[in-house]
Design a protein around this motif. Sequence first.
Motif, PDB file in Angstrom:
ATOM      1  N   UNK A   1      -1.529  20.047  32.989  1.00  0.00           N
ATOM      2  CA  UNK A   1      -2.022  21.270  33.626  1.00  0.00           C
ATOM      3  C   UNK A   1      -0.866  22.130  34.128  1.00  0.00           C
ATOM      4  N   UNK A   2       0.144  21.490  34.715  1.00  0.00           N
ATOM      5  CA  UNK A   2       1.314  22.234  35.195  1.00  0.00           C
ATOM      6  C   UNK A   2       2.072  22.856  34.028  1.00  0.00           C
ATOM      7  N   UNK A   3       2.171  22.120  32.919  1.00  0.00           N
ATOM      8  CA  UNK A   3       2.871  22.626  31.734  1.00  0.00           C
ATOM      9  C   UNK A   3       2.167  23.860  31.152  1.00  0.00           C
ATOM     10  N   UNK A   4       0.818  23.853  31.185  1.00  0.00           N
ATOM     11  CA  UNK A   4       0.055  24.958  30.597  1.00  0.00           C
ATOM     12  C   UNK A   4      -0.257  26.074  31.585  1.00  0.00           C
ATOM     13  N   UNK A   5       0.171  25.916  32.839  1.00  0.00           N
ATOM     14  CA  UNK A   5      -0.113  26.930  33.847  1.00  0.00           C
ATOM     15  C   UNK A   5       0.419  28.318  33.459  1.00  0.00           C
ATOM     16  N   UNK A   6       1.657  28.437  32.930  1.00  0.00           N
ATOM     17  CA  UNK A   6       2.127  29.776  32.526  1.00  0.00           C
ATOM     18  C   UNK A   6       1.278  30.401  31.425  1.00  0.00           C
ATOM     19  N   UNK A   7       0.793  29.578  30.478  1.00  0.00           N
ATOM     20  CA  UNK A   7      -0.079  30.089  29.414  1.00  0.00           C
ATOM     21  C   UNK A   7      -1.383  30.599  30.020  1.00  0.00           C
ATOM     22  N   UNK A   8      -1.937  29.810  30.953  1.00  0.00           N
ATOM     23  CA  UNK A   8      -3.181  30.219  31.606  1.00  0.00           C
ATOM     24  C   UNK A   8      -2.986  31.509  32.409  1.00  0.00           C
ATOM     25  N   UNK A   9      -1.862  31.598  33.122  1.00  0.00           N
ATOM     26  CA  UNK A   9      -1.590  32.799  33.922  1.00  0.00           C
ATOM     27  C   UNK A   9      -1.472  34.029  33.020  1.00  0.00           C
ATOM     28  N   UNK A  10      -0.817  33.864  31.877  1.00  0.00           N
ATOM     29  CA  UNK A  10      -0.673  34.976  30.931  1.00  0.00           C
ATOM     30  C   UNK A  10      -2.035  35.462  30.454  1.00  0.00           C
ATOM     31  N   UNK A  11      -2.986  34.507  30.245  1.00  0.00           N
ATOM     32  CA  UNK A  11      -4.323  34.862  29.767  1.00  0.00           C
ATOM     33  C   UNK A  11      -5.305  35.110  30.911  1.00  0.00           C
ATOM     34  N   UNK A  12      -4.787  35.169  32.150  1.00  0.00           N
ATOM     35  CA  UNK A  12      -5.601  35.405  33.347  1.00  0.00           C
ATOM     36  C   UNK A  12      -6.719  34.369  33.471  1.00  0.00           C
ATOM     37  N   UNK A  13      -6.324  33.109  33.302  1.00  0.00           N
ATOM     38  CA  UNK A  13      -7.258  31.988  33.428  1.00  0.00           C
ATOM     39  C   UNK A  13      -6.780  31.093  34.557  1.00  0.00           C
ATOM     40  N   UNK A  14      -7.690  30.635  35.378  1.00  0.00           N
ATOM     41  CA  UNK A  14      -7.365  29.734  36.484  1.00  0.00           C
ATOM     42  C   UNK A  14      -7.722  28.304  36.074  1.00  0.00           C
ATOM     43  N   UNK A  15      -6.753  27.393  36.205  1.00  0.00           N
ATOM     44  CA  UNK A  15      -7.010  25.977  35.931  1.00  0.00           C
ATOM     45  C   UNK A  15      -7.383  25.289  37.242  1.00  0.00           C
ATOM     46  N   UNK A  16      -8.558  24.697  37.282  1.00  0.00           N
ATOM     47  CA  UNK A  16      -8.992  23.959  38.479  1.00  0.00           C
ATOM     48  C   UNK A  16      -9.008  22.472  38.166  1.00  0.00           C
ATOM     49  N   UNK A  17      -8.287  21.700  38.972  1.00  0.00           N
ATOM     50  CA  UNK A  17      -8.183  20.254  38.757  1.00  0.00           C
ATOM     51  C   UNK A  17      -9.073  19.509  39.737  1.00  0.00           C
ATOM     52  N   UNK A  18      -9.813  18.541  39.213  1.00  0.00           N
ATOM     53  CA  UNK A  18     -10.610  17.645  40.055  1.00  0.00           C
ATOM     54  C   UNK A  18     -10.212  16.223  39.669  1.00  0.00           C
ATOM     55  N   UNK A  19      -9.164  15.716  40.358  1.00  0.00           N
ATOM     56  CA  UNK A  19      -8.580  14.424  40.003  1.00  0.00           C
ATOM     57  C   UNK A  19      -8.692  13.462  41.182  1.00  0.00           C
ATOM     58  N   UNK A  20      -8.840  12.169  40.904  1.00  0.00           N
ATOM     59  CA  UNK A  20      -8.867  11.181  41.994  1.00  0.00           C
ATOM     60  C   UNK A  20      -7.525  11.143  42.719  1.00  0.00           C
ATOM     61  N   UNK A  21      -7.551  10.703  43.970  1.00  0.00           N
ATOM     62  CA  UNK A  21      -6.316  10.596  44.757  1.00  0.00           C
ATOM     63  C   UNK A  21      -5.497   9.370  44.393  1.00  0.00           C
ATOM     64  N   UNK A  22      -6.121   8.431  43.697  1.00  0.00           N
ATOM     65  CA  UNK A  22      -5.424   7.196  43.315  1.00  0.00           C
ATOM     66  C   UNK A  22      -5.201   7.175  41.808  1.00  0.00           C
ATOM     67  N   UNK A  23      -4.205   6.424  41.347  1.00  0.00           N
ATOM     68  CA  UNK A  23      -3.949   6.346  39.906  1.00  0.00           C
ATOM     69  C   UNK A  23      -5.166   5.820  39.146  1.00  0.00           C
ATOM     70  N   UNK A  24      -5.362   6.369  37.951  1.00  0.00           N
ATOM     71  CA  UNK A  24      -6.420   5.900  37.049  1.00  0.00           C
ATOM     72  C   UNK A  24      -5.736   5.429  35.776  1.00  0.00           C
TER      73      UNK A  24
END
Length: 355
Positions: free
Chosen positions: A201-224
């Motif tokens: 998600x961090x790697x693709x954040x600039x691509x999303x910003x360029x396309x005016x898209x917001x990435x929303x993450x819903x991840x557990x707090x512990x490793x999976x």
Amino acid sequence: MTASSLDSFAAALPIPVLLIDPSERIAAANPPALRLLGGAQVGRHYIAALRQPALLDAVEACLRDGTGARARYLGREGSRDTAWTVTAGAVALPRGRGVALSFEDITAVEEAEEMRRDFVANVSHELRTPITALSGFIETLRGPARDDEAARERFLSIMQRETERLSRLVSDLLSLGRVEQAERLRPTGEVDLSALAAQVAAFLEPVAAHDRVVIRLELPNTPVTVPGDEEQLRQVLTNLLGNAIKYGGADREVTLTLGAPDRHRELRGPGVRLDVADQGEGIAAHHIPRLTERFYRVDAHRSRAVGGTGLGLAIVKHIVNRHRGRLRIESAPGQGSRFSVILPANAPLPHGHPR
């Protein structure tokens, strides 16, 4: 050989086999042959039972002069067409020469060959378009646009875009080949899917910003943790999240959700579910079963315009298969799309959870 022994011999064979006697009638047919040709064939004239000209010619030649022959027979199994190679051979019977027919199912071979032809045709088409464009621009730059600086810059920009498209296509073809080759080998590593999802998600954040898209993450707090190949799972996340950004539409959200380990009916055991959802135009139901086919596109023009090669979901499917997981696609026109990957989990289920 008696009729009874003929029937016993034929019934012991796993492939369709039938025997035609000197009176040109079917003397024996085993259960696979009766399923292929339809029941109640014994006693019928072979022409009424077999019907297809190439096979009839082979039987006629064998009855006439004892010459063995091969022919192709087209059958049907439910809603599926089948293809068979039939071998006709002379058999000495008490009342004269008969013919034994054995059927070899070549349906899978022909389907594989058709897939290979389609794949070669698709690759050729995908390569031809950018190569033709590059060739035309080179010719123009060496001729009419030789001294036109504005045209030269515009053409070079298009040529760079087409070259990048070629590079992506070749890269995806190589990736697909590697994934297919390793599909039967289960991964032996361990991957923290939560950390990997955050990285992608961090790697693709600039691509999303360029396309005016917001990435929303819903991840557990512990490793999976899941058993897997980290680079291949990175490909899965990159493809799914990248597609959601490309096709979700500007000024909208893309949600990446990772659930905690739980029991999943599809896996018959513990697993984790990862969802990538967009708010795009959605996909009509008749397209969904074909989305993971190589080079299949819902909108070919739009896919090429955003840089798609038509191979991303095929790669995802093979990687998920290698990880013994499941890929699910839910979408409807006007309601966005959700791509879900369910993978076997390493982590134990919560205490008291039913197994």
